[in-house]
Structures are given as C-alpha cells and as structure tokens.
Design a protein around this motif. Sequence first.
Motif, PDB file in Angstrom:
ATOM      1  N   TYR A 154      12.518  -0.765 -11.937  1.00  0.00           N
ATOM      2  CA  TYR A 154      11.633  -0.110 -11.030  1.00  0.00           C
ATOM      3  C   TYR A 154      10.132   0.012 -11.630  1.00  0.00           C
ATOM      4  O   TYR A 154       9.884  -0.262 -12.777  1.00  0.00           O
ATOM      5  CB  TYR A 154      12.272   1.180 -10.567  1.00  0.00           C
ATOM      6  CG  TYR A 154      12.389   2.286 -11.702  1.00  0.00           C
ATOM      7  CD1 TYR A 154      11.339   2.986 -12.208  1.00  0.00           C
ATOM      8  CD2 TYR A 154      13.367   2.182 -12.547  1.00  0.00           C
ATOM      9  CE1 TYR A 154      11.342   3.751 -13.255  1.00  0.00           C
ATOM     10  CE2 TYR A 154      13.658   2.910 -13.636  1.00  0.00           C
ATOM     11  CZ  TYR A 154      12.512   4.000 -13.793  1.00  0.00           C
ATOM     12  OH  TYR A 154      12.510   4.756 -15.027  1.00  0.00           O
ATOM     13  N   GLN A 155       9.291   0.237 -10.520  1.00  0.00           N
ATOM     14  CA  GLN A 155       8.079   0.348 -10.891  1.00  0.00           C
ATOM     15  C   GLN A 155       7.512   1.527  -9.813  1.00  0.00           C
ATOM     16  O   GLN A 155       8.015   1.719  -8.808  1.00  0.00           O
ATOM     17  CB  GLN A 155       7.096  -0.586 -10.536  1.00  0.00           C
ATOM     18  CG  GLN A 155       7.271  -1.748 -11.741  1.00  0.00           C
ATOM     19  CD  GLN A 155       6.674  -1.323 -13.179  1.00  0.00           C
ATOM     20  OE1 GLN A 155       6.059  -0.627 -13.327  1.00  0.00           O
ATOM     21  NE2 GLN A 155       7.063  -2.254 -14.150  1.00  0.00           N
ATOM     22  N   TYR A 156       6.334   2.234 -10.427  1.00  0.00           N
ATOM     23  CA  TYR A 156       5.789   3.227  -9.484  1.00  0.00           C
ATOM     24  C   TYR A 156       4.571   2.893  -9.062  1.00  0.00           C
ATOM     25  O   TYR A 156       3.702   2.181  -9.683  1.00  0.00           O
ATOM     26  CB  TYR A 156       5.926   4.485 -10.141  1.00  0.00           C
ATOM     27  CG  TYR A 156       6.879   5.369 -10.403  1.00  0.00           C
ATOM     28  CD1 TYR A 156       7.265   6.193  -9.453  1.00  0.00           C
ATOM     29  CD2 TYR A 156       7.677   5.203 -11.409  1.00  0.00           C
ATOM     30  CE1 TYR A 156       8.748   6.794  -9.629  1.00  0.00           C
ATOM     31  CE2 TYR A 156       8.835   5.995 -11.717  1.00  0.00           C
ATOM     32  CZ  TYR A 156       9.264   6.803 -10.648  1.00  0.00           C
ATOM     33  OH  TYR A 156      10.350   7.659 -10.840  1.00  0.00           O
ATOM     34  N   ALA A 157       3.961   3.157  -7.725  1.00  0.00           N
ATOM     35  CA  ALA A 157       2.845   3.269  -7.388  1.00  0.00           C
ATOM     36  C   ALA A 157       2.242   4.495  -6.913  1.00  0.00           C
ATOM     37  O   ALA A 157       3.100   5.106  -6.125  1.00  0.00           O
ATOM     38  CB  ALA A 157       2.643   2.175  -6.342  1.00  0.00           C
ATOM     39  N   TYR A 158       0.987   5.066  -7.084  1.00  0.00           N
ATOM     40  CA  TYR A 158       0.447   6.171  -6.718  1.00  0.00           C
ATOM     41  C   TYR A 158      -0.719   6.190  -6.014  1.00  0.00           C
ATOM     42  O   TYR A 158      -1.421   5.143  -6.012  1.00  0.00           O
ATOM     43  CB  TYR A 158       0.079   6.965  -8.153  1.00  0.00           C
ATOM     44  CG  TYR A 158       1.263   7.090  -9.122  1.00  0.00           C
ATOM     45  CD1 TYR A 158       2.000   8.283  -9.091  1.00  0.00           C
ATOM     46  CD2 TYR A 158       1.498   6.171 -10.159  1.00  0.00           C
ATOM     47  CE1 TYR A 158       2.980   8.585 -10.073  1.00  0.00           C
ATOM     48  CE2 TYR A 158       2.490   6.184 -10.805  1.00  0.00           C
ATOM     49  CZ  TYR A 158       3.395   7.762 -10.819  1.00  0.00           C
ATOM     50  OH  TYR A 158       4.517   7.718 -11.619  1.00  0.00           O
ATOM     51  N   VAL A 159      -1.027   7.308  -5.270  1.00  0.00           N
ATOM     52  CA  VAL A 159      -2.233   7.696  -4.648  1.00  0.00           C
ATOM     53  C   VAL A 159      -2.397   9.008  -4.919  1.00  0.00           C
ATOM     54  O   VAL A 159      -1.591   9.919  -4.971  1.00  0.00           O
ATOM     55  CB  VAL A 159      -2.174   7.341  -3.127  1.00  0.00           C
ATOM     56  CG1 VAL A 159      -1.185   8.188  -2.326  1.00  0.00           C
ATOM     57  CG2 VAL A 159      -3.684   7.441  -2.467  1.00  0.00           C
ATOM     58  N   TYR A 160      -3.848   9.535  -5.371  1.00  0.00           N
ATOM     59  CA  TYR A 160      -4.030  10.745  -5.813  1.00  0.00           C
ATOM     60  C   TYR A 160      -5.092  11.459  -4.768  1.00  0.00           C
ATOM     61  O   TYR A 160      -5.883  10.825  -4.062  1.00  0.00           O
ATOM     62  CB  TYR A 160      -4.976  10.643  -7.007  1.00  0.00           C
ATOM     63  CG  TYR A 160      -4.138  10.092  -8.007  1.00  0.00           C
ATOM     64  CD1 TYR A 160      -3.286  10.905  -8.935  1.00  0.00           C
ATOM     65  CD2 TYR A 160      -3.976   8.905  -8.684  1.00  0.00           C
ATOM     66  CE1 TYR A 160      -2.346  10.276  -9.912  1.00  0.00           C
ATOM     67  CE2 TYR A 160      -3.036   8.153  -9.493  1.00  0.00           C
ATOM     68  CZ  TYR A 160      -2.440   9.073 -10.131  1.00  0.00           C
ATOM     69  OH  TYR A 160      -1.591   8.388 -11.231  1.00  0.00           O
ATOM     70  N   GLN A 181       0.824  -1.143  -0.072  1.00  0.00           N
ATOM     71  CA  GLN A 181      -0.004  -0.209   0.030  1.00  0.00           C
ATOM     72  C   GLN A 181       0.807   1.121  -0.032  1.00  0.00           C
ATOM     73  O   GLN A 181       1.759   1.251   0.471  1.00  0.00           O
ATOM     74  CB  GLN A 181      -1.132   0.104   1.062  1.00  0.00           C
ATOM     75  CG  GLN A 181      -1.979  -0.869   1.182  1.00  0.00           C
ATOM     76  CD  GLN A 181      -2.865  -0.821   2.416  1.00  0.00           C
ATOM     77  OE1 GLN A 181      -2.227  -0.881   3.678  1.00  0.00           O
ATOM     78  NE2 GLN A 181      -4.242  -0.776   2.249  1.00  0.00           N
ATOM     79  N   VAL A 182       0.529   2.234  -0.880  1.00  0.00           N
ATOM     80  CA  VAL A 182       1.051   3.632  -0.831  1.00  0.00           C
ATOM     81  C   VAL A 182       0.297   4.361   0.105  1.00  0.00           C
ATOM     82  O   VAL A 182      -1.214   4.342  -0.232  1.00  0.00           O
ATOM     83  CB  VAL A 182       1.465   4.185  -1.954  1.00  0.00           C
ATOM     84  CG1 VAL A 182       0.246   4.335  -3.068  1.00  0.00           C
ATOM     85  CG2 VAL A 182       2.119   5.504  -1.933  1.00  0.00           C
ATOM     86  N   PHE A 183       0.657   5.407   0.999  1.00  0.00           N
ATOM     87  CA  PHE A 183      -0.370   6.376   1.721  1.00  0.00           C
ATOM     88  C   PHE A 183       0.116   7.703   1.597  1.00  0.00           C
ATOM     89  O   PHE A 183       1.337   7.958   1.495  1.00  0.00           O
ATOM     90  CB  PHE A 183      -0.173   5.930   3.154  1.00  0.00           C
ATOM     91  CG  PHE A 183      -0.383   4.477   3.664  1.00  0.00           C
ATOM     92  CD1 PHE A 183      -1.776   4.109   3.840  1.00  0.00           C
ATOM     93  CD2 PHE A 183       0.709   3.565   3.759  1.00  0.00           C
ATOM     94  CE1 PHE A 183      -2.135   2.963   4.361  1.00  0.00           C
ATOM     95  CE2 PHE A 183       0.441   2.149   4.068  1.00  0.00           C
ATOM     96  CZ  PHE A 183      -0.973   1.950   4.438  1.00  0.00           C
ATOM     97  N   GLY A 184      -0.761   8.643   1.506  1.00  0.00           N
ATOM     98  CA  GLY A 184      -0.378   9.900   1.409  1.00  0.00           C
ATOM     99  C   GLY A 184      -1.226  10.493   2.497  1.00  0.00           C
ATOM    100  O   GLY A 184      -2.515  10.358   2.485  1.00  0.00           O
ATOM    101  N   LEU A 185      -0.495  11.408   3.118  1.00  0.00           N
ATOM    102  CA  LEU A 185      -1.112  12.473   4.094  1.00  0.00           C
ATOM    103  C   LEU A 185      -1.441  13.775   3.777  1.00  0.00           C
ATOM    104  O   LEU A 185      -0.825  14.473   3.119  1.00  0.00           O
ATOM    105  CB  LEU A 185      -0.133  12.615   5.118  1.00  0.00           C
ATOM    106  CG  LEU A 185      -0.795  13.242   6.573  1.00  0.00           C
ATOM    107  CD1 LEU A 185      -1.679  12.467   7.387  1.00  0.00           C
ATOM    108  CD2 LEU A 185       0.494  13.533   7.406  1.00  0.00           C
ATOM    109  N   THR A 186      -2.925  14.099   3.943  1.00  0.00           N
ATOM    110  CA  THR A 186      -3.475  15.132   3.216  1.00  0.00           C
ATOM    111  C   THR A 186      -3.099  16.345   4.512  1.00  0.00           C
ATOM    112  O   THR A 186      -2.837  15.982   5.709  1.00  0.00           O
ATOM    113  CB  THR A 186      -4.882  15.284   2.927  1.00  0.00           C
ATOM    114  OG1 THR A 186      -5.680  15.037   4.523  1.00  0.00           O
ATOM    115  CG2 THR A 186      -5.137  14.182   2.119  1.00  0.00           C
TER     116      THR A 186
END
Length: 97
Positions: free
Chosen positions: A74-80, A50-55
């Motif tokens: 390499y690979q990327y994983a995003y959260v918007y 999981q990738v987490f983003g803090l607002t």
Amino acid sequence: MKNLFVAVLGFLIPAVSFAWIPQMQFQVTPQWAAVQVVNPYGFDVVCQGQVFGLTQTGIWANAWFQVVVPAGGYQYAYVYANGGYYFVNATANVQCQ
C-alpha cells in the motif's frame, strides 16, 4: 495470416492496458487528510490521482500524486491544511494500471 495477427494483437492490447479503481481507505485529522491505496495483486501497479480535503469553511484543498504500489502493499497520499483551517472530510479520485 498477417491480418489475423493484427486482429488478435488489437484485442489484447486494450485488455492489458486497462485502468481500475483500487481499494482505498481514508484518514482525516484537523491538519491533514490521507488516502491509503491498497494493491492486493501479485504485481506492482502504478496509481495516479488526486486526494481532496474539505475544510470547515467549505473550501476543497487537493493534491495530485503518482506512485508505484508494490505487490501486496500500500501507499499513502496526503493533502495538508494551512493556518486556521482544518479538515472535516476527505475523498479521492484514483486509478491504477
């Protein structure tokens, strides 16, 4: 002889199927947060996590992913972020096999 074979096989299977935490780099912009998973080995690996983003309001947004990372790649994983929210920090929980 059969018991010896079973014992050796029992020790080898866990050694082959272990998971590890890969090398990661994070990028944060107001609209998205990303984790870059790096595979320095000479074989393809499967990574999930999981990738987490803090607002700015303290709410965590997350996204689950599973991806094959090629050998030496390499690979990327995003959260918007949505609407008037923007990201101020990012983290991830990733394991590869």
